[in-house]
Design a protein around this motif. Structure first.
Motif, PDB file in Angstrom:
ATOM      1  N   THR A 145     -38.253  15.053  83.227  1.00 31.46           N
ATOM      2  CA  THR A 145     -39.516  15.245  82.509  1.00 31.46           C
ATOM      3  C   THR A 145     -40.066  13.949  81.927  1.00 31.46           C
ATOM      4  O   THR A 145     -41.204  13.926  81.457  1.00 31.46           O
ATOM      5  N   ASN A 146     -39.278  12.892  81.957  1.00 34.22           N
ATOM      6  CA  ASN A 146     -39.811  11.588  81.547  1.00 34.22           C
ATOM      7  C   ASN A 146     -40.631  10.968  82.669  1.00 34.22           C
ATOM      8  O   ASN A 146     -41.714  10.432  82.460  1.00 34.22           O
ATOM      9  N   ARG A 147     -40.097  11.063  83.872  1.00 34.43           N
ATOM     10  CA  ARG A 147     -40.803  10.493  85.027  1.00 34.43           C
ATOM     11  C   ARG A 147     -41.964  11.381  85.461  1.00 34.43           C
ATOM     12  O   ARG A 147     -43.071  10.900  85.720  1.00 34.43           O
ATOM     13  N   ILE A 247     -41.762  22.969  92.025  1.00 36.75           N
ATOM     14  CA  ILE A 247     -42.524  23.748  91.034  1.00 36.75           C
ATOM     15  C   ILE A 247     -42.326  23.147  89.651  1.00 36.75           C
ATOM     16  O   ILE A 247     -43.277  22.967  88.883  1.00 36.75           O
ATOM     17  N   LEU A 248     -41.074  22.829  89.331  1.00 38.37           N
ATOM     18  CA  LEU A 248     -40.773  22.219  88.031  1.00 38.37           C
ATOM     19  C   LEU A 248     -41.424  20.843  87.907  1.00 38.37           C
ATOM     20  O   LEU A 248     -41.944  20.484  86.843  1.00 38.37           O
ATOM     21  N   GLU A 249     -41.403  20.070  88.987  1.00 43.70           N
ATOM     22  CA  GLU A 249     -42.027  18.746  88.957  1.00 43.70           C
ATOM     23  C   GLU A 249     -43.524  18.858  88.700  1.00 43.70           C
ATOM     24  O   GLU A 249     -44.093  18.079  87.931  1.00 43.70           O
ATOM     25  N   ALA A 250     -44.150  19.837  89.344  1.00 46.38           N
ATOM     26  CA  ALA A 250     -45.593  20.036  89.160  1.00 46.38           C
ATOM     27  C   ALA A 250     -45.903  20.455  87.731  1.00 46.38           C
ATOM     28  O   ALA A 250     -46.859  19.953  87.113  1.00 46.38           O
ATOM     29  N   MET A 251     -45.110  21.373  87.181  1.00 45.37           N
ATOM     30  CA  MET A 251     -45.344  21.808  85.809  1.00 45.37           C
ATOM     31  C   MET A 251     -45.105  20.667  84.821  1.00 45.37           C
ATOM     32  O   MET A 251     -45.858  20.505  83.854  1.00 45.37           O
ATOM     33  N   ALA A 252     -44.070  19.879  85.058  1.00 48.47           N
ATOM     34  CA  ALA A 252     -43.803  18.739  84.186  1.00 48.47           C
ATOM     35  C   ALA A 252     -44.956  17.744  84.217  1.00 48.47           C
ATOM     36  O   ALA A 252     -45.234  17.056  83.218  1.00 48.47           O
ATOM     37  N   SER A 253     -45.654  17.695  85.362  1.00 46.00           N
ATOM     38  CA  SER A 253     -46.805  16.798  85.512  1.00 46.00           C
ATOM     39  C   SER A 253     -48.075  17.393  84.931  1.00 46.00           C
ATOM     40  O   SER A 253     -49.140  16.770  84.988  1.00 46.00           O
ATOM     41  N   GLY A 254     -47.979  18.605  84.392  1.00 46.16           N
ATOM     42  CA  GLY A 254     -49.109  19.239  83.727  1.00 46.16           C
ATOM     43  C   GLY A 254     -50.040  20.006  84.628  1.00 46.16           C
ATOM     44  O   GLY A 254     -51.134  20.404  84.202  1.00 46.16           O
ATOM     45  N   LEU A 255     -49.627  20.265  85.880  1.00 46.19           N
ATOM     46  CA  LEU A 255     -50.509  20.966  86.821  1.00 46.19           C
ATOM     47  C   LEU A 255     -50.397  22.476  86.669  1.00 46.19           C
ATOM     48  O   LEU A 255     -49.305  23.009  86.448  1.00 46.19           O
ATOM     49  N   PRO A 256     -51.508  23.198  86.825  1.00 41.79           N
ATOM     50  CA  PRO A 256     -51.421  24.656  86.983  1.00 41.79           C
ATOM     51  C   PRO A 256     -50.673  24.943  88.279  1.00 41.79           C
ATOM     52  O   PRO A 256     -50.826  24.204  89.263  1.00 41.79           O
ATOM     53  N   VAL A 257     -49.854  25.990  88.302  1.00 44.19           N
ATOM     54  CA  VAL A 257     -49.093  26.304  89.505  1.00 44.19           C
ATOM     55  C   VAL A 257     -49.347  27.746  89.935  1.00 44.19           C
ATOM     56  O   VAL A 257     -49.496  28.636  89.100  1.00 44.19           O
ATOM     57  N   ILE A 258     -49.391  27.940  91.253  1.00 44.42           N
ATOM     58  CA  ILE A 258     -49.530  29.270  91.854  1.00 44.42           C
ATOM     59  C   ILE A 258     -48.375  29.443  92.822  1.00 44.42           C
ATOM     60  O   ILE A 258     -48.252  28.673  93.784  1.00 44.42           O
ATOM     61  N   ARG A 300     -46.314  22.155  81.101  1.00 47.24           N
ATOM     62  CA  ARG A 300     -45.444  21.090  80.600  1.00 47.24           C
ATOM     63  C   ARG A 300     -44.381  21.659  79.657  1.00 47.24           C
ATOM     64  O   ARG A 300     -43.210  21.291  79.729  1.00 47.24           O
ATOM     65  N   GLN A 301     -44.763  22.550  78.785  1.00 44.06           N
ATOM     66  CA  GLN A 301     -43.815  23.146  77.837  1.00 44.06           C
ATOM     67  C   GLN A 301     -42.713  23.915  78.562  1.00 44.06           C
ATOM     68  O   GLN A 301     -41.549  23.861  78.185  1.00 44.06           O
ATOM     69  N   GLN A 302     -43.088  24.636  79.617  1.00 43.87           N
ATOM     70  CA  GLN A 302     -42.103  25.386  80.398  1.00 43.87           C
ATOM     71  C   GLN A 302     -41.143  24.437  81.100  1.00 43.87           C
ATOM     72  O   GLN A 302     -39.927  24.672  81.139  1.00 43.87           O
ATOM     73  N   ALA A 303     -41.659  23.363  81.665  1.00 41.93           N
ATOM     74  CA  ALA A 303     -40.826  22.412  82.400  1.00 41.93           C
ATOM     75  C   ALA A 303     -39.804  21.733  81.497  1.00 41.93           C
ATOM     76  O   ALA A 303     -38.690  21.412  81.944  1.00 41.93           O
ATOM     77  N   LEU A 304     -40.149  21.519  80.245  1.00 42.00           N
ATOM     78  CA  LEU A 304     -39.229  20.860  79.319  1.00 42.00           C
ATOM     79  C   LEU A 304     -37.932  21.642  79.135  1.00 42.00           C
ATOM     80  O   LEU A 304     -36.900  21.072  78.783  1.00 42.00           O
TER      81      LEU A 304
END
Length: 324
Positions: A145-147, A247-258, A300-304
Motif C-alpha cells: 500500500t506504500n507503492r 483488485i487490491l492493487e487497484a483499490m490501493a491506488s484509489g480506483l473504483p473497482v467492478i 483505499r481504506q479497504q486495501a489498507l
C-alpha cells in the motif's frame, strides 16, 4: 542470542515472472528476512529443469542442513517431494492454496501439511469439506500500500480518456472478452488490458473498440504508474479465480473497482467496490457508467486491511508457532 528459525521457500518462477505467487515471495521476504533465516530457491533463468527436477535438486541440497520450515509453492511434484522430505527429517511443511479451489488444492490438503494456508474464509470453508482433519490458517495475500497509492508518477498512455483498466492473464476464466464487450457500448471510453492476451482476445478488442483498445505488457515495477493513469478498474473473472491481487492493487491506488459477485471477491472488496455478474451485459455497462471518474475513498481504506506489513505479521506468528 538464540538461533533464528530457518525457513526455505521453493518458488520455481521467482525472478522469471511477477504473478501472485512470485509477488508473495518478494514481499514476505522483504518483510521477514531480518527476523528469520529465510532463503528462497528458484530456477536459474536459463535453466531447463522441470519443476520436478528443480524440486529434486533443491531438496538434495537442503538435506545437508534441513530448514525448520519448508514452504513449496508450485504444487504437484513439488508438494509431494517436499512432504516426503519433511517426514524424513522431521521438519514442518506449509502448503498454500494459491491455486484456488480445485484439484490441485484437493491434493495439497490430503498431504496433511502442518498448515494449509487459505487465502480467504471462503476457501477455508471449502477446504474443510475436502479434508475436515486438515490444519488450516486463513492468511490473505497482500498488497504494497506504500507503492500502490493514488499519489505518484503516472504511465504515459495514448488512449482516449477515460480509461478502463483490466489487469489479467490469457486464461479463459479471466473473461477479458466481457470487459471488451461492455466498454464497446460507450463511444468515448477506452479499455487498457495489461498482461499477455490470446490472439482471439486482441482481435475482438480491435474489432469492437478500434484505437480505443490496447493490450500492454509492462514491467511489474511500472504497474503502479499504470493504475494511476486510469479512471476505473474491472476484473470480470469467474468465481474460480483463486484470489485477485490486482483488485487490491487497484483499490490501493484509489480506483473504483467492478468485479464478479462471488464469495471470494465479496471478501476482498467488501462494500468498497461494485459486485455484479459481468455476463449480464446491461448490468455491467451500467456499473461502468456509474463508476467512471467517480472518486472512491473507500477503495483505499479497504486495501489498507491487506497491507503486506499486516500479512507478514501473521506469517511471523505462524512460523514461530510451528517451529517453537
Amino acid at each position: 542470542m538464540s538461533k533464528k528459525i530457518s525457513v526455505a521457500i521453493l518458488s520455481y518462477y521467482s525472478g522469471s515472472v511477477s504473478r501472485g505467487v512470485e509477488t508473495f515471495v518478494t514481499e514476505i521476504t522483504r518483510c521477514l528476512k531480518s527476523k528469520f533465516s529465510l532463503t528462497v530457491y528458484s530456477k536459474k533463468k536459463d535453466s531447463k529443469l522441470t519443476i520436478k527436477q528443480f524440486s529434486q535438486q533443491t531438496l538434495r541440497l537442503l538435506a545437508n542442513n534441513p530448514p525448520d520450515i519448508l514452504m513449496p509453492l508450485n504444487n504437484g511434484w513439488m508438494s509431494w517431494l517436499s512432504k516426503l522430505f519433511c517426514l524424513k527429517f522431521h521438519k514442518k511443511i506449509i502448503l498454500a492454496g494459491f491455486a484456488g479451489i480445485g484439484l490441485i488444492d484437493r491434493f495439497n490438503l490430503w498431504l496433511f501439511p502442518d498448515r494449509f494456508i487459505c487465502c480467504t474464509q471462503a476457501q477455508a470453508t471449502w477446504a474443510k469439506t475436502i479434508n475436515p482433519l486438515a490444519k488450516l490458517a486463513v492468511i490473505n495475500l497482500g498488497v504494497d500500500t506504500n507503492r500502490f497509492s493514488p499519489e505518484g508518477k503516472k504511465f504515459p498512455l495514448s488512449l482516449i480518456s477515460p480509461v478502463v483498466l483490466c489487469v489479467a492473464g490469457p486464461e479463459s476464466y479471466k473473461r477479458v472478452n466481457l470487459a471488451i464487450q461492455a466498454v464497446a457500448q460507450f463511444g468515448q471510453v477506452s479499455l487498457l488490458v495489461v498482461g499477455k492476451q490470446t490472439e482471439a482476445t486482441n482481435s475482438l478488442g480491435k474489432k469492437l473498440l478500434g484505437n480505443r483498445y490496447q493490450n500492454l505488457l509492462v514491467n511489474y515495477s511500472q504497474l503502479d504508474q499504470v493504475y494511476r493513469s486510469c479512471q476505473l478498474f474491472t476484473l470480470p473473472s469467474a468465481a474460480t479465480e483463486a484470489y485477485g491481487i490486482t483488485i487490491l492493487e487497484a483499490m490501493a491506488s484509489g480506483l473504483p473497482v467492478i468485479v464478479n459477485n462471488d464469495p471470494i471477491r465479496r471478501e476482498l472488496v467488501g462494500s468498497a467496490g461494485t459486485l455484479i455478474d459481468p455476463v449480464d451485459l446491461d448490468r455491467y455497462v451500467e456499473a461502468i457508467r456509474v463508476n467512471l471518474n467517480r472518486k472512491n475513498n473507500l477503495s483505499r481504506q479497504q486495501a489498507l486491511k491487506f497491507s503486506w506489513d499486516e500479512i507478514s505479521r501473521q506469517y511471523q506468528k505462524l512460523w514461530q508457532s510451528l517451529a517453537g
